[in-house]
Every structure is written in C-alpha cells, then in structure tokens.
Design a protein around this motif. Structure first.
Motif, mmCIF file in Angstrom:
data_model
loop_
_atom_site.group_PDB
_atom_site.id
_atom_site.type_symbol
_atom_site.label_atom_id
_atom_site.label_comp_id
_atom_site.label_asym_id
_atom_site.label_seq_id
_atom_site.Cartn_x
_atom_site.Cartn_y
_atom_site.Cartn_z
ATOM 1 N N ALA A 299 0.862 -1.323 -0.068
ATOM 2 C CA ALA A 299 -0.163 -0.051 -0.052
ATOM 3 C C ALA A 299 0.682 1.238 0.060
ATOM 4 O O ALA A 299 1.978 1.315 0.610
ATOM 5 N N ASP A 300 0.521 2.346 -0.540
ATOM 6 C CA ASP A 300 1.113 3.656 -0.577
ATOM 7 C C ASP A 300 0.096 4.748 -0.373
ATOM 8 O O ASP A 300 -1.260 4.623 -0.235
ATOM 9 N N ALA A 301 0.586 5.952 -0.690
ATOM 10 C CA ALA A 301 -0.270 7.144 -0.246
ATOM 11 C C ALA A 301 -1.673 7.070 -1.281
ATOM 12 O O ALA A 301 -2.509 7.632 -0.743
ATOM 13 N N ARG A 302 -1.421 6.810 -2.458
ATOM 14 C CA ARG A 302 -2.199 6.856 -3.239
ATOM 15 C C ARG A 302 -3.233 5.740 -3.281
ATOM 16 O O ARG A 302 -4.606 5.925 -3.534
ATOM 17 N N HIS A 303 -2.809 4.631 -3.049
ATOM 18 C CA HIS A 303 -3.684 3.529 -2.449
ATOM 19 C C HIS A 303 -3.476 2.925 -1.244
ATOM 20 O O HIS A 303 -2.754 2.106 -1.091
ATOM 21 N N PRO A 304 -4.006 3.616 -0.477
ATOM 22 C CA PRO A 304 -3.816 3.294 1.332
ATOM 23 C C PRO A 304 -4.419 2.010 1.606
ATOM 24 O O PRO A 304 -3.987 1.373 2.532
ATOM 25 N N PHE A 305 -5.296 1.381 0.831
ATOM 26 C CA PHE A 305 -5.792 0.024 1.144
ATOM 27 C C PHE A 305 -5.019 -1.107 0.269
ATOM 28 O O PHE A 305 -5.518 -2.380 0.184
ATOM 29 N N GLY A 306 -4.065 -0.805 -0.442
ATOM 30 C CA GLY A 306 -3.237 -1.972 -1.309
ATOM 31 C C GLY A 306 -3.770 -1.964 -2.634
ATOM 32 O O GLY A 306 -4.792 -1.162 -2.992
ATOM 33 N N TYR A 307 -3.352 -3.081 -3.003
ATOM 34 C CA TYR A 307 -3.492 -3.296 -4.603
ATOM 35 C C TYR A 307 -4.312 -4.460 -4.735
ATOM 36 O O TYR A 307 -3.950 -5.434 -5.687
ATOM 37 N N LEU B 254 -10.139 -8.029 4.410
ATOM 38 C CA LEU B 254 -11.600 -7.603 4.404
ATOM 39 C C LEU B 254 -11.648 -6.442 5.532
ATOM 40 O O LEU B 254 -10.799 -6.300 6.818
ATOM 41 N N LEU B 255 -12.165 -5.286 5.036
ATOM 42 C CA LEU B 255 -12.247 -4.156 5.916
ATOM 43 C C LEU B 255 -13.718 -4.217 6.595
ATOM 44 O O LEU B 255 -14.849 -4.459 6.208
ATOM 45 N N VAL B 256 -13.527 -3.766 7.923
ATOM 46 C CA VAL B 256 -14.692 -3.894 8.866
ATOM 47 C C VAL B 256 -14.626 -2.579 9.457
ATOM 48 O O VAL B 256 -13.936 -2.002 10.021
ATOM 49 N N ALA B 257 -16.054 -2.118 9.483
ATOM 50 C CA ALA B 257 -16.352 -0.736 10.068
ATOM 51 C C ALA B 257 -17.460 -0.699 10.796
ATOM 52 O O ALA B 257 -18.672 -1.489 10.485
ATOM 53 N N ALA B 258 -17.377 -0.490 12.332
ATOM 54 C CA ALA B 258 -18.667 -0.729 13.162
ATOM 55 C C ALA B 258 -18.647 0.354 13.969
ATOM 56 O O ALA B 258 -17.599 0.886 14.518
ATOM 57 N N LYS B 259 -19.762 0.641 14.419
ATOM 58 C CA LYS B 259 -20.253 1.283 15.556
ATOM 59 C C LYS B 259 -21.061 0.612 16.539
ATOM 60 O O LYS B 259 -21.884 -0.131 16.395
ATOM 61 N N SER C 220 -8.303 -7.650 8.000
ATOM 62 C CA SER C 220 -7.108 -7.006 8.094
ATOM 63 C C SER C 220 -7.121 -5.635 8.488
ATOM 64 O O SER C 220 -6.281 -4.885 9.357
ATOM 65 N N LEU C 221 -8.404 -5.027 8.356
ATOM 66 C CA LEU C 221 -8.539 -3.402 8.517
ATOM 67 C C LEU C 221 -9.917 -3.399 9.311
ATOM 68 O O LEU C 221 -10.867 -3.631 8.789
ATOM 69 N N ILE C 222 -9.922 -3.046 10.594
ATOM 70 C CA ILE C 222 -10.880 -2.866 11.543
ATOM 71 C C ILE C 222 -11.003 -1.446 12.078
ATOM 72 O O ILE C 222 -10.049 -0.740 12.768
ATOM 73 N N TYR C 223 -12.080 -0.910 11.817
ATOM 74 C CA TYR C 223 -12.527 0.517 12.374
ATOM 75 C C TYR C 223 -13.715 0.447 13.486
ATOM 76 O O TYR C 223 -14.600 0.036 12.808
#
Length: 320
Positions: free
Chosen positions: A73-81, A266-271, A301-304
C-alpha cells in the motif's frame, strides 16, 4: 464460513497451482490443435486452437494480476492493490468473450456459408489431437477440482463459484470445464463431417464452441464486476464478526459494514454501544474487540470501531 489464516494462505497457493496446471496443458494443446488445423482446415480445430490460445493468455493474466496485487500500500492506494486480482480476472472474461467466443461464432458462420469436407491423407489427425486434448484437459480439470474440494466446505460447485472471493479458482474451474465441453463439441463436429462429408457439421460444432465460450465469459464478467464494485463478507462471516465484537464493555452492535478490498483482505467498520468510562478504558475495550474479531476472522485486516451510546446514536440517527 470461517477460514483460518493458514487456510487463506493454502487457498491462495491452491489457485496458483491450478493456474500453472491449466497453463501447461493449454500451451501443449494449442500447438497440437494448430497443427491439426493446418493439415485439415477444420473450422472446429481452428476455433479450438484460438480457444486454447485465449485460455493460455488468460492464465498468464491471472498470474500477472496475482503478482501485481502483492504491491505494498502507498499514499495513493492506502488500502493496497488487492483488487488487481479482480481487475485482471475481469479482463480474462473480455478475452474469453472476444478472442474465444466471438471468433468461433464468426468462423462458424463463415464455414456454414462455404462448407468444406475434411479430406486428404491427414483426415485422422484431428481425431487424435482431440482425443489427446480431452485427456490433458481432464487432468487439468481434475487438478483444479482436487485442489478446490477441501475448501468448498459442503457447498455445491455453483455456490462455491458464486460465493468465492478469490477469482483464480472460479476462473480456472469454468475455463477447464468449458474447454472439456468444447473439445467434445469439436469432436462431434469433426466426427460427423468425416462420416457424412458435409462441412456444415464442422460449422455446427464451431458454433457450439463459440456460444459456450460466450456464456462462460458472461458468467465470469458478472462475478468479477460484482467483486470490483465491492462485495461484503458472507453472512456466516458477518455473523462471526458481530458475535466477536460484543463482549466486556462492548454491550451491542449498532451498525456494521464490511468490504472485501482483496480476496484475503476484509475491511470492517462498526459502531458499537459501549459502557461509559474514561478514554483509556474505552480504547482498551476497542482493542480487545479487534483482537476477538481477528481470532475468528483472520482476513479482517482493517478494523475501524467507533464507540457510542445507543440512546445518543438513535437520537442523532448517525449511519456509517
């Protein structure tokens, strides 16, 4: 369906092995088919030759997509390729549709308008080539089936292809199945042309190959476009995440969204509703919830996680 981190790695390696097996088979088959076409001018053999070339190109595209998806991942593609694998698999469907399907349909129309029998001393070559090709494609398909079977977990093949987040195995399974059916259609067309002396049987076999490839290409395009747009976690995985989030100071789940940013990412975003407390206790509760989620769903891999109070969330009607 919950998959361990080790199983995700095995699944990725499985896809690569299946691609290499299919590539080696198709390169050899393409060469022999072209020889058979040169000595007989059979449209079925030409369609199958181009089909094998298209399949070989597709397997190279899948390998290239897998390689480029590993870029950090880089600044332009922060979630990778990771989605590069979906993009290249979508290109595969376009190649299969145009170079494989439409070319075969055009060749069938041309052959039907000017049917030519298969004559000469080399009339037997297509039969031998098709027989060998059927054997090689059967080995390739068997390899893909054997490598995939442990990961289906009781799902039907169609369900596995529809639900899979990894593009390589569905592509190889559909391509190998289509190649085997296409060879049977070619054998049908060539065989009846030799028996009857009517080249329209050859054209009919070619048309069948073209229509088959178009159908497979459309199925692949629909699946890969869905992955490119963005698919969430399967219901089973979503339920496992929801169950893991709740515990300790985390009282309940208010909202959750998931998104596959790659086959194994997998990106997970939860309240979540959380007990009132100081900043340190809330931060610790969130960290503990993330640990629980990753234990049951390693691909997360990404949890918010956003803490909130349910009454406040209801009043503000805030949605992720």
């Amino acid at each position: 369906m919950q998959i361990s981190k080790k199983e995700w790695l095995i699944l990725s390696q499985t896809g690569t092995r299946a691609i290499f097996a299919a590539l080696m088979a198709n390169l050899g088959i393409a060469a022999t088919k072209f020889v058979a076409w040169l000595v007989t001018h059979s449209s079925s053999m030409l369609a199958e030759s181009v089909h094998s070339v298209a399949d070989s190109a597709n397997q190279l595209l899948l390998l290239l997509g897998g390689k480029r998806a590993q870029k950090a991942a880089d600044a332009r593609h922060p979630f990778g390729y990771g989605r590069k694998r979906y993009l290249y698999a979508f290109i595969v469907s376009i190649v299969l549709f145009s170079l494989g399907g439409l070319f075969a349909i055009y060749e069938a129309w041309h052959k039907w308008a000017d049917p030519q029998p298969i004559t000469g001393q080399w009339w037997w070559v297509p039969l031998v080539v098709l027989g060998v090709a059927i054997g090689l494609e059967s080995v390739s398909l068997r390899t893909a089936v054997r490598e995939t079977s442990p990961h289906r977990r009781g799902q039907s093949w169609w369900r596995f292809i529809h639900a899979s987040k990894s593009p390589e195995l569905p592509v190889v399974l559909l391509e190998d199945t289509g190649a085997l059916v296409g060879l049977v259609l070619a054998l049908f067309g060539v065989g009846f042309t030799l028996i009857t002396g009517d080249g329209r049987w050859d054209a009919a076999g070619t048309a069948g190959i073209g229509l088959l490839l178009v159908v497979i290409a459309v199925v692949l395009a629909l699946k890969m476009s869905s992955l490119l747009v963005g698919e969430g976690a399967s219901p089973e995985v979503a339920e496992a995440i929801e169950a893991a989030l709740v515990g300790g100071p985390v009282l309940s789940l208010i909202h959750m969204r998931t998104l596959h940013i790659g086959p194994e990412e997998l990106l997970v975003a939860a309240k979540v509703e959380i007990l009132e407390g100081d900043a340190a206790s809330i931060a610790q509760a969130i960290n503990d919830a993330e640990i629980r989620v990753r234990e049951v769903v390693p691909e997360a891999s990404l949890i918010y996680i956003e803490p909130d109070l349910r009454d406040v969330a209801a009043e503000s009607r805030t949605v992720l």
